[in-house]
Write an enzyme that holds these catalytic residues in place. Structure first.
Site, PDB file in Angstrom:
ATOM      1  N   GLY A 703       1.101 -53.353  40.855  1.00 42.96           N
ATOM      2  CA  GLY A 703       1.760 -52.608  40.053  1.00 42.96           C
ATOM      3  C   GLY A 703       1.851 -51.220  40.706  1.00 42.96           C
ATOM      4  CB  SER A 704       3.799 -48.689  41.601  1.00 42.15           C
ATOM      5  OG  SER A 704       5.021 -49.108  41.063  1.00 42.15           O
ATOM      6  N   GLY A 705       2.412 -46.882  39.607  1.00 44.65           N
ATOM      7  CA  GLY A 705       2.384 -45.846  38.469  1.00 44.65           C
ATOM      8  C   GLY A 705       2.777 -44.461  38.825  1.00 44.65           C
ATOM      9  CB  SER A 706       2.895 -41.260  37.470  1.00 45.76           C
ATOM     10  OG  SER A 706       3.693 -41.538  36.210  1.00 45.76           O
ATOM     11  CG  PHE A 707      -0.244 -39.017  39.448  1.00 40.94           C
ATOM     12  CD1 PHE A 707      -0.202 -39.201  38.239  1.00 40.94           C
ATOM     13  CD2 PHE A 707       0.377 -38.190  40.088  1.00 40.94           C
ATOM     14  CE1 PHE A 707       0.204 -38.208  37.505  1.00 40.94           C
ATOM     15  CE2 PHE A 707       0.944 -37.083  39.424  1.00 40.94           C
ATOM     16  CZ  PHE A 707       0.921 -36.967  38.078  1.00 40.94           C
ATOM     17  N   GLY A 708       0.322 -43.440  42.048  1.00 39.87           N
ATOM     18  CA  GLY A 708      -0.047 -44.269  42.993  1.00 39.87           C
ATOM     19  C   GLY A 708      -0.094 -45.829  42.688  1.00 39.87           C
ATOM     20  CB  VAL A 710      -2.558 -50.823  40.451  1.00 44.08           C
ATOM     21  CG1 VAL A 710      -3.863 -51.533  40.116  1.00 44.08           C
ATOM     22  CG2 VAL A 710      -2.418 -49.803  39.706  1.00 44.08           C
ATOM     23  CE  LYS A 724      -3.505 -44.408  38.769  1.00 43.27           C
ATOM     24  NZ  LYS A 724      -3.528 -43.692  37.432  1.00 43.27           N
ATOM     25  CG  ASP A 830       2.159 -41.775  30.420  1.00 43.23           C
ATOM     26  OD1 ASP A 830       1.916 -41.979  31.836  1.00 43.23           O
ATOM     27  OD2 ASP A 830       3.301 -41.615  29.834  1.00 43.23           O
TER      28      ASP A 830
END
Length: 1008
Positions: A703-708, A710, A724, A830
């Site tokens: 997965g991926s998010g706003s700042f990096g 996973v 992460k 969030d």
């Protein structure tokens, strides 16, 4: 002559060929336009629609063999999103269009009216809007027309009568208004007519008798009124009559069933019918379901013995019976119904003794509800023959004597309510066998002796009420091993005695605990503070001694606390004034002394009761208590000496700190002030994480998010973790790393993802590297469950309503902890589906605290700092006040929770394209709330136990909901939570504690 003929045929062929090719090209181009109008294709169905294959071989397309023209367009249940292209009207050879169970929106194109060959038009279960497309009535060959489960408005046009070949008309679950057009009764070919769940008015005319071929007549959930014309009962082909939830009245004709030999379902509930159930019902031998609850029927139940296929008999909330033993004569005939599964006779006038013949009913019966009648005498032992019962409710009657030991045969029983009778004796002989129970109510009887240790076998128990009986002795320790007890434990108004054991604290999930008016003694155990879900605690009317445990102040969700009428001494714990949720406190008639706190609940004199404690003092002036005595001179000197010593210690400590900082800076030139948390968490090396992920391989990316990004990895300890990796090139990433460390270093809650370690190092290229290591969650995130695709592993699995309730409870429990129990209120900022992770038991864990803020810090930042914070959160879940410059708040988190709740129930993202022009997810639900929730709820979440009633096609689902009123009640409460939490005004939103209480209430009546 032969030569001329040959030349003639050559010319004909040459003229025909380009025309055919042109027609084929028109079909191909029309299909391409149709594909272009689809912007979301989660199963990638449209990938086959490409130039490398002939359009007749595209998925969902069938063509005629002779001309290779498109005849079938079938793309059902693929979750396609988009509009229906008007170019579909160019496919002039189309006979079948089936686009059901997708997410098509917009209006139905008028161009469909040009498809004169069209026979089947299936557009049900989408989100289509606008009025009924009159042009479609030009398709004179239509046999099947289905627009059900959309958002169509206006009247059903009179022109529909021109469809003389129509056999199926499926318009349920829309917003049609006005009367049923009279022309409809002229379509004599009609077999299936479903107009359920609209806003239709008027009456059913006698002309309905012209529909001689009709098998299904379904008009439930409208505003229709008047009496039913006898012409309806002359339609011998009828199999389904569904009239529920209207305003029909009058008596049913005595010979009503004389001409209905094929009738399988009769649903008349929620109307104003009166009189007797016609004895002619004996002729309807094919009946599978009878639902006539919520009317004014009276008299006796007629003979039903010839209905060998009868599965559901629902007669609740009428005036049936005459409060005599004669009321049960129908049971003899009902014993012939070998397929009977559900029998609902609650809220009638049935009386007399329940006969032994109750045990002759089908052993397939799972639900038996005889509550709120006038039944008296013993419960027959023969009731134990119904060994497959899952629900047995006989509350609010006049049953007496002992509970039969044959109750021990109910190994599948989940819900048992015997409350409000005159039952006596013990429960030792059956209770331990009911291992599947989640709801047990034996209150308001005369049961006695001890509660047996075997109650510990009921390992699924969530609700237990033994109040208002004659139970005595100690509470069995085994009761406190039931960690499932979460809704209620009520032992009040008995003669239980002895000390309350320390195992009390094992009930960590209990919401309401009532042991009042017994003979308990000794100290209230300090372990009561471990019951962190407690909202209501009632201990009054016992002989508890010593002091009030200070651990009560740790119950941050506590709302009601009653310790009155005991022998408690000492002072009132000052920490109780810090329990923000506390609304009511009663400590009257004890032996308490000392100063009364003056904050929190103690500020409201009407919310507390202190009478009968003569040595209390202080508090707010309205309490009119005497002032507390001042300290003596000797005490003052002692206090002053302690103060001087304390000041000296503080000065010495400050000097040590200053010296330490000075030398610390000499040792290290690099300040760690920017990352105050990192050193407080055990760190792992970059090499360890590199090895754990095979060099951060793509196949380890989850997965991926706003700042990096996973990754899934395995540490040297073989522990599988989620790693992460922070993308430090993104603005704010370093700040996010520190925020997440700060948020999670001290947070300990079962519904928060746990940080295992972190890494703040240099990678092999000499670049700064930061990463966080978490528990790995086997079932991924909630986003993939709500909106599955072929790319994620759960794309074939669905969340059901009971799972949704549990997940919502997990999420709001985490929020309640962050907001009220963490210390300083911590705002997540969030909350969205992708930040909710699910472990192997489907327990939800809140994750991603990169935007989290401590409320006490946010409230004192300067204006300059505030302006740099920006809008925190994700579009669609951000509360409106954040966009206007307001600081983050607990109410902001609750707004996001409300949106998440609505998303889970509807399977609609708040950012879907259909939500524009002021229309959003909240307004989408508000239009249907509270009476038409089945128009917006996702059918995939309904309990599997309803499958034989709630068909996927929707044939009779909405109309049979009254057979499961608790499911409808549950949906109503859940949608209310979602709408209230997402109110525009922050002050109108529910708190996390309020939501927990409401969800516990929902669990108490949810039947599956």
């Amino acid at each position: 002559m032969l030569l001329h003929l040959f030349v003639f045929f050559i010319l004909i062929f040459q003229c025909w060929k380009p025309v055919s090719s042109l027609s084929n090209e028109t079909d191909r181009l029309s299909l391409i336009k149709f594909k272009e109008s689809i912007y979301k294709d989660p199963y990638r169905i449209m990938d086959s629609w490409n130039s490398s294959t002939h359009f007749c071989d595209w998925h969902g397309i069938s063509c005629s063999h002779k001309h290779h023209r498109v005849t079938h367009l079938i793309l059902k249940r693929y979750q396609l999103s988009g509009t229906i292209s008007p170019f579909i009207g160019n496919l002039s050879f189309l006979r079948i269009i089936d686009l059901q169970n997708n997410n098509f929106h917009g209006e139905i194109p008028k161009d469909l009216g040009r498809l004169f060959r069209l026979e089947i038009l299936h557009l049900d279960n989408n989100t289509l809007t606008g009025e009924f497309p009159i042009n479609v009535t030009s398709c004179s060959n239509l046999e099947y027309l289905a627009f059900g489960g959309n958002h169509l408005i206006g009247k059903i046009p009179m022109e529909i009568g021109s469809l003389h070949k129509l056999e199926v008309l499926y318009l349920l679950q829309n917003n049609f208004t006005g009367q049923i057009p009279t022309s409809l009764w002229n379509i004599t070919s009609l077999i299936f007519l479903s107009l359920d769940a609209n806003n239709l008015e008027g009456t059913i005319p006698i002309e309905i008798g012209q529909l001689k071929n009709m098998t299904d007549f379904e008009v439930g959930g409208n505003k229709l009124s008047g009496t039913i014309p006898f012409a309806l009962y002359n339609l011998s082909s009828l199999a389904y009559i569904i009239l529920v939830g209207n305003h029909f009245n009058g008596r049913l004709p005595a010979n009503m069933f004389s001409n209905l030999p094929n009738l399988q379902l009769l649903a008349l509930g929620g109307n104003q019918f009166s009189g007797r159930i016609p004895t002619s019902i004996v002729n309807a031998t094919m009946l599978v379901g009878i639902s006539i609850g919520g009317n004014n029927f009276a008299g006796q139940i007629p003979n039903l013995g010839k209905m060998h296929d009868l599965s559901i008999l629902e007669l609740s909330d009428n005036s049936l019976g005459s409060n005599s033993s004669k009321d049960w004569e129908f049971l003899n005939s009902l014993s012939n119904c070998s397929k009977l599964e559900r029998l609902y006779l609650l809220q009638n006038n049935f009386g007399g003794h329940l006969p032994k013949t109750i045990g002759n009913l089908s052993t397939k019966i799972t639900h038996l509800d005889l509550s709120q009648n006038q039944i008296c005498g013993r419960i027959p032992m023969e009731l134990g023959n119904l060994i497959n019962l899952m629900l047995l409710d006989i509350q609010m009657n006049y049953f007496s004597d002992m509970i039969p030991n044959t109750f021990g045969k109910f190994h599948n029983l989940q819900y048992l309510s015997l409350m409000g009778n005159k039952l006596s004796g013990e429960i030792i002989h059956f209770i331990g066998n009911l291992t599947q129970l989640f709801h047990l109510d034996l209150s308001y009887n005369m049961l006695e002796e001890k509660v047996p240790a075997s109650i510990g076998n009921c390992e699924s128990l969530q609700y237990l009420d033994l109040s208002q009986n004659n139970f005595r002795g100690a509470i069995p320790i085994q009761l406190f091993t039931l960690s499932t007890l979460s809704i209620l434990l009520n032992l009040s108004h008995n003669t239980f005695g002895g000390d309350v054991p320390n195992e009390f604290g094992n009930l960590k999930n209990i919401g309401k605990l009532d042991v009042s008016h017994n003979q308990f003694s000794g100290q209230i155990p300090q372990t009561i503070g471990d019951c962190q879900s407690l909202e209501s605690l009632f201990l009054q009317g016992n002989f508890f001694q010593e002091t009030i445990p200070i651990s009560l102040a740790s119950l941050k969700g506590l709302r009601y606390l009653d310790l009155s009428q005991n022998n408690l001494s000492g002072t009132i714990p000052k920490g109780l004034q810090d329990v923000a949720s506390l609304e009511y406190l009663n400590v009257s008639f004890n032996m308490l002394e000392g100063e009364v706190p003056s904050k929190g609940v103690f500020q409201n004199e009407s919310a507390i009761s202190l009478v009968g404690n003569n040595k209390l003092c202080g508090g707010i002036s309205k309490l009119e208590l005497p002032p507390c005595p001042t300290k003596s001179n000797g005490q003052r000197k002692h206090q002053n000496l302690k103060l001087v010593v304390s000041i000296c210690c503080v000065i010495a400590f400050i000097l040590l700190v200053v010296v330490g900082i000075y030398y610390g800076r000499k040792i290290s030139k690099k300040s760690s002030s920017s990352s105050p948390t990192i050193d407080m968490i055990y760190k792992v090396s970059y090499q360890s994480l590199h090895n754990a992920t095979n060099g951060f391989s793509v196949d380890k990316l989850i997965g991926s998010g706003s700042f990096g990004s996973v990754y899934k990895g395995s540490l040297e300890s073989q522990e599988v973790v989620a790693i992460k990796v922070i993308n430090l090139q993104i603005r704010g990433a370093h700040k996010s790393f520190v925020a997440e460390c700060n948020a999670l270093r001290n947070a300990k809650h079962r519904n928060l993802v746990q940080i295992i370690t972190c890494c703040s190092s240099i990678d092999y290229k000499g670049n700064e590297f930061k990463a966080l290591v978490y528990e790995y969650m086997v079932n991924g995130n909630l986003e993939n469950w709500l909106h599955p695709t072929t790319e994620n592993p759960n794309h074939q699995r669905l969340l059901l309503l009971d799972q949704i309730i549990n997940i919502l409870m997990d999420i709001v429990s985490a929020l309640n902890y962050l907001h009220y129990e963490y210390g300083q209120p911590l705002i997540h900022c969030d909350l969205k589906p992708s930040n909710v992770l699910l472990d192997d038991n489907m327990v939800a864990h809140l994750s991603d605290f990169g935007l989290a803020s401590l409320l006490s810090i946010v409230s004192v930042v300067s204006n300059e700092t505030s302006s740099t914070l920006g809008i925190k959160g994700t579009i669609g879940y951000i509360p409106p006040e954040y966009g206007m410059g307001s600081e983050v708040s607990m109410q902001g988190d609750m707004y996001s929770f409300g949106i998440l709740t609505l998303e889970m129930l509807t399977k609609k993202r708040p950012t879907e394209d259909i939500f524009n022009g002021g229309h959003n997810l909240q307004t989408y639900v508000k239009v249907a709330f509270p009476d038409k929730l089945l128009e917006v709820v996702s059918p995939t979440i309904l309990p599997q136990e309803l499958e034989h009633i709630v068909g996927v096609s929707g044939d009779i689902s909405e109309n049979m909901m009254q057979i499961h009123p608790n499911v409808e009640k549950c949906l109503h409460s859940l949608f209310k939570i979602g709408l209230t939490c997402s109110m525009e005004s922050p002050h109108e939103r529910m708190s996390a504690g309020d939501v927990i209480k409401e969800l516990n209430s929902i669990k108490s009546f949810f039947p599956f």
